[in-house]
Write an enzyme that holds these catalytic residues in place. Structure first.
Site, PDB file in Angstrom:
ATOM      1  N   PHE A  98      11.144   3.734 -10.377  1.00 23.39           N
ATOM      2  CA  PHE A  98      12.583   3.564 -10.537  1.00 23.39           C
ATOM      3  C   PHE A  98      13.020   4.051 -11.920  1.00 23.39           C
ATOM      4  CE2 PHE A  98      16.306   0.957 -11.679  1.00 23.39           C
ATOM      5  CZ  PHE A  98      17.124   1.186 -10.578  1.00 23.39           C
ATOM      6  N   ASN A 127      15.021  -6.963 -13.778  1.00 26.85           N
ATOM      7  CA  ASN A 127      15.874  -5.997 -13.085  1.00 26.85           C
ATOM      8  C   ASN A 127      15.204  -5.737 -11.734  1.00 26.85           C
ATOM      9  OD1 ASN A 127      17.607  -4.027 -12.244  1.00 26.85           O
ATOM     10  ND2 ASN A 127      16.923  -2.476 -13.684  1.00 26.85           N
ATOM     11  N   PRO A 128      15.465  -6.608 -10.759  1.00 26.88           N
ATOM     12  CA  PRO A 128      14.745  -6.559  -9.484  1.00 26.88           C
ATOM     13  C   PRO A 128      15.398  -5.591  -8.501  1.00 26.88           C
ATOM     14  CG  PRO A 128      16.285  -8.354  -9.427  1.00 26.88           C
ATOM     15  CD  PRO A 128      16.462  -7.688 -10.780  1.00 26.88           C
TER      16      PRO A 128
END
Length: 288
Positions: free
Chosen positions: A92, A194-195
């Site tokens: 990510f 920050n899932p």
């Protein structure tokens, strides 16, 4: 070899990226040019003319960006706080919105000596490494469940350790596991997370849909599944007066603060807006 105006190349790149639907075409065109030239973006006006191979290199990257490949994949890095991390396929890409969450966490740590910090769902390791860089005295733990993300995080951790930063402590683990970091229960000053939080089925830009790992973006239960576990972990890990900050979807402005308030050990629950004025993260403190 006839040199050509860089300004014209950037104008053409902007046109191509605009037609491709890229959200920030001028910015991306300039960042690609600065990457190819190896100069800071703000110094591009000081490079009026460039050789044809430079124009060709810019054009090749622009054509890839026009296919909606993330800019950070093309340059190979992303920034967070005062650091950069390497990124690419399988991890990510850190977003500018997370800068505000990082700032809140560092402010909480101000005046605390040798703080203990846990970064849940660390991905590339950017948050953990940014905290460690800013606070060399901290003991920073980072965890992720995804093997590819952990490989990127390990690489980035090694790069920053080689550059002189205090090493972070990186682990493979599931935020849903109530025994994760059990030895730290009640001892942590700051929990950051920050899932994955985008509700399944939500339309997303091509850069996200085709390149970001789905497991790092989408979550079940209308995007709240992992957040619930992160809140539970924070409530367990935090020491009295310790703080947590969890990023969430802009549709979660009411839901996530409500989940946090349901934990009696957490107080001073506050919602925070992102750079565009949308609900983006929630913070809370462990009761003293």
């Amino acid at each position: 070899m006839n040199r050509q105006p860089l300004r014209l190349a950037i104008m053409e790149a902007t046109r191509i990226l605009t037609e491709a639907g890229v959200a920030s075409p001028r910015s991306d065109a300039e960042l690609i040019a600065s990457h190819v030239l190896g100069v800071e973006r703000g110094r591009l006006p000081m490079v009026p003319l460039v050789d044809p191979p430079v124009i060709d290199a810019i054009g090749q990257l622009v054509n890839q960006r026009a296919k909606r490949i993330p800019l950070q994949y093309l340059t190979g890095w992303a920034a967070l706080g005062d650091i950069t991390v390497n990124v690419g396929a399988g991890v990510f890409v850190p977003r500018p919105e997370t800068e505000l969450l990082l700032e809140w966490g560092l402010k909480l740590l101000h005046g605390r000596e040798y703080p203990v910090v846990v970064d849940l769902c660390t991905g590339s390791g950017a948050l953990a490494l940014a905290v460690q860089h800013a606070r060399p005295d901290a003991v920073v733990y980072a965890v992720d469940i995804d093997a590819q993300a952990l490989a990127w995080a390990r690489h980035n951790a090694d790069v920053h350790a080689d550059a002189g930063d205090t090493p972070i402590r990186l682990y493979s683990g599931d935020v849903a596991d109530s025994t994760m970091f059990a030895e730290l229960d009640g001892l942590v000053d700051l929990v950051l997370c920050n899932p994955p939080y985008v509700p399944e089925g939500t339309p997303v830009p091509a850069e996200v849909a085709e390149h970001d790992p789905p497991r790092a973006v989408f979550a079940e239960e209308s995007g709240l599944a992992v957040i619930r576990h992160a809140i539970a972990a924070a409530a367990r890990l935090l020491r009295p007066t310790g703080g947590m900050a969890i990023e969430h979807d802009d549709t979660h402005g009411s839901a996530v603060p409500a989940l946090v308030r349901a934990r009696r050990v957490l107080t001073d629950v506050q919602g925070h807006l992102d750079l565009a004025g949308r609900p983006r993260f929630v913070t809370a403190l462990r009761v003293s």
